[in-house]
Motif scaffolding. Sequence first.
Motif, PDB file in Angstrom:
ATOM      1  N   MET A  26       0.765  -1.383  -0.031  1.00  0.00           N
ATOM      2  CA  MET A  26      -0.004  -0.146  -0.064  1.00  0.00           C
ATOM      3  C   MET A  26       0.933   1.279  -0.096  1.00  0.00           C
ATOM      4  O   MET A  26       0.502   2.241  -0.377  1.00  0.00           O
ATOM      5  CB  MET A  26      -0.890  -0.040   1.194  1.00  0.00           C
ATOM      6  N   THR A  27       2.008   0.968   0.526  1.00  0.00           N
ATOM      7  CA  THR A  27       2.961   2.206   0.442  1.00  0.00           C
ATOM      8  C   THR A  27       3.343   2.736  -0.738  1.00  0.00           C
ATOM      9  O   THR A  27       3.156   3.590  -1.332  1.00  0.00           O
ATOM     10  CB  THR A  27       4.304   1.941   1.266  1.00  0.00           C
ATOM     11  N   ALA A  28       3.634   1.561  -1.836  1.00  0.00           N
ATOM     12  CA  ALA A  28       4.097   1.754  -3.084  1.00  0.00           C
ATOM     13  C   ALA A  28       2.971   2.207  -4.016  1.00  0.00           C
ATOM     14  O   ALA A  28       2.980   3.272  -4.771  1.00  0.00           O
ATOM     15  CB  ALA A  28       4.456   0.441  -3.661  1.00  0.00           C
ATOM     16  N   LEU A  29       1.638   1.599  -3.605  1.00  0.00           N
ATOM     17  CA  LEU A  29       0.371   1.944  -4.412  1.00  0.00           C
ATOM     18  C   LEU A  29       0.291   3.457  -4.078  1.00  0.00           C
ATOM     19  O   LEU A  29      -0.249   4.341  -5.072  1.00  0.00           O
ATOM     20  CB  LEU A  29      -0.758   1.232  -3.788  1.00  0.00           C
ATOM     21  N   THR A  30       0.346   3.975  -2.891  1.00  0.00           N
ATOM     22  CA  THR A  30       0.114   5.319  -2.601  1.00  0.00           C
ATOM     23  C   THR A  30       1.049   6.280  -3.350  1.00  0.00           C
ATOM     24  O   THR A  30       0.808   7.544  -3.549  1.00  0.00           O
ATOM     25  CB  THR A  30       0.231   5.624  -0.967  1.00  0.00           C
ATOM     26  N   ILE A  31       2.187   5.912  -3.524  1.00  0.00           N
ATOM     27  CA  ILE A  31       3.264   6.472  -4.252  1.00  0.00           C
ATOM     28  C   ILE A  31       3.262   6.689  -5.604  1.00  0.00           C
ATOM     29  O   ILE A  31       2.766   7.507  -6.245  1.00  0.00           O
ATOM     30  CB  ILE A  31       4.519   6.119  -3.900  1.00  0.00           C
TER      31      ILE A  31
ATOM     32  N   PRO B  82       1.305  -0.722   8.894  1.00  0.00           N
ATOM     33  CA  PRO B  82       1.294  -2.208   8.097  1.00  0.00           C
ATOM     34  C   PRO B  82       2.629  -2.312   7.776  1.00  0.00           C
ATOM     35  O   PRO B  82       3.197  -3.618   7.859  1.00  0.00           O
ATOM     36  CB  PRO B  82       0.254  -2.044   7.027  1.00  0.00           C
ATOM     37  N   ARG B  83       3.260  -1.475   7.335  1.00  0.00           N
ATOM     38  CA  ARG B  83       4.758  -1.638   6.851  1.00  0.00           C
ATOM     39  C   ARG B  83       5.514  -1.946   7.931  1.00  0.00           C
ATOM     40  O   ARG B  83       6.352  -3.019   8.059  1.00  0.00           O
ATOM     41  CB  ARG B  83       5.468  -0.155   6.136  1.00  0.00           C
ATOM     42  N   ILE B  84       5.390  -1.238   9.175  1.00  0.00           N
ATOM     43  CA  ILE B  84       6.368  -1.708  10.341  1.00  0.00           C
ATOM     44  C   ILE B  84       5.708  -2.803  11.305  1.00  0.00           C
ATOM     45  O   ILE B  84       6.666  -3.641  11.766  1.00  0.00           O
ATOM     46  CB  ILE B  84       6.683  -0.503  11.194  1.00  0.00           C
TER      47      ILE B  84
END
Length: 398
Positions: free
Chosen positions: A16-21, A111-113
């Motif tokens: 989701m981090t990559a998607l948000t970027i 969620p990442r950490i």
Amino acid sequence: MGFLEFVTLTAVMQSMTALTIDAMLPALPEIGRDLSTSHPNDVQLVILIMLLGFGLGQILYGPVSDSIGRKPPIYVGFAIYVLGGLVCIFSQTLFIMLCGRFLQGVGIASPRIVMNAVIRDRFKGAEMARVMSFVMAVFILIPVIAPSIGQLILIFFNWQAIFWMFLLFSVLVLTWFSIRLPETLLPLNRKVFSLHITLEGVVEVIRTRTALGYTLATGFLFSPFVGYLSSAQQIFADGYGKKDEFPLLFASLALTFGVASLVNARLVYRFGLRKLCFASAAVITGLSTIFLFGILWMEKMPSLWLFMAFMMVVFPGIAFLFGNLNALAMEPLGHIAGVGAAVIGSLSSLISIPLGILIARAFNGTVLPLVTGFAICGLAVLFSIIWAEKTSLSFYRI
């Protein structure tokens, strides 16, 4: 939950981090026009400020997850992420947009950490690195398709629709997570939360040479990567005049990352984490240095295909390093997995984001700042690895 479902869920949550970027990249010129940015490079802040929130947010979730379990902090993080998305949707100025993106970064750090700590709860050592490689292989599907998703949405809707897509996706993922994944931190293993205990954990990470060295290596590794993410749309659209082909070019590089992650799962067992990390960093540094001197000697922009060939070697090197560096940094921190994961993630982000900002903001219509960043930061990765192990170069011969 079975192994395959666990890997898939973990990958989706971390992606989701990559998607948000990445889904935002095609929309950056439109956002810049609508919010009246004063300089073309100002729109990079939509990516960079989100990453800043992501870096700072990580330190919050790890210690809390060690105290109350892994799942509650993720629920809080998703709530913050949704709030940030709503702020972005209704923003009328760049400042308000950046506030929303900062909140999204803080929220998506959970969620990442925390999922890293979940992996550490269930696996360790080489097995942990193998799991993270499989997670990365699934994870990389998002960067491959995200820019195309963003561009497809822009054909029919405005850039605000991309944020609505983020919110819908987050609700679906959170529902899957809440129903299917059991709590991995048993009450017996939880620690009483206090600021003193958290600070003690931070000090322990910093004093543990291996953990700190590989954390520094991770931060230096991702500095030019952050610079690339922030300026990729400008590099391909403005530097090479390939605006329409941007999603395909971005996806092809992301695909090499995913394939290398799958290969890494095998190489870890054959060569070991440390030797593989050193070899990958040496290849990135050496190739980047050669390419840099080649650009300076030619005194012109390298061709698109030469640049793509360079990146298709560098990206697999980064993929080999990504999960392995994190696994090596976490290896001595199993007893404080939550705090350890938080400190490692936050510290590496606080290194990579400022350096990445410098690289991205130096964009001048060429790839020279980016290649320079890969060469210098690659050298810093090598020195960090050597310092972490405090051993001779002969140890790293494969």
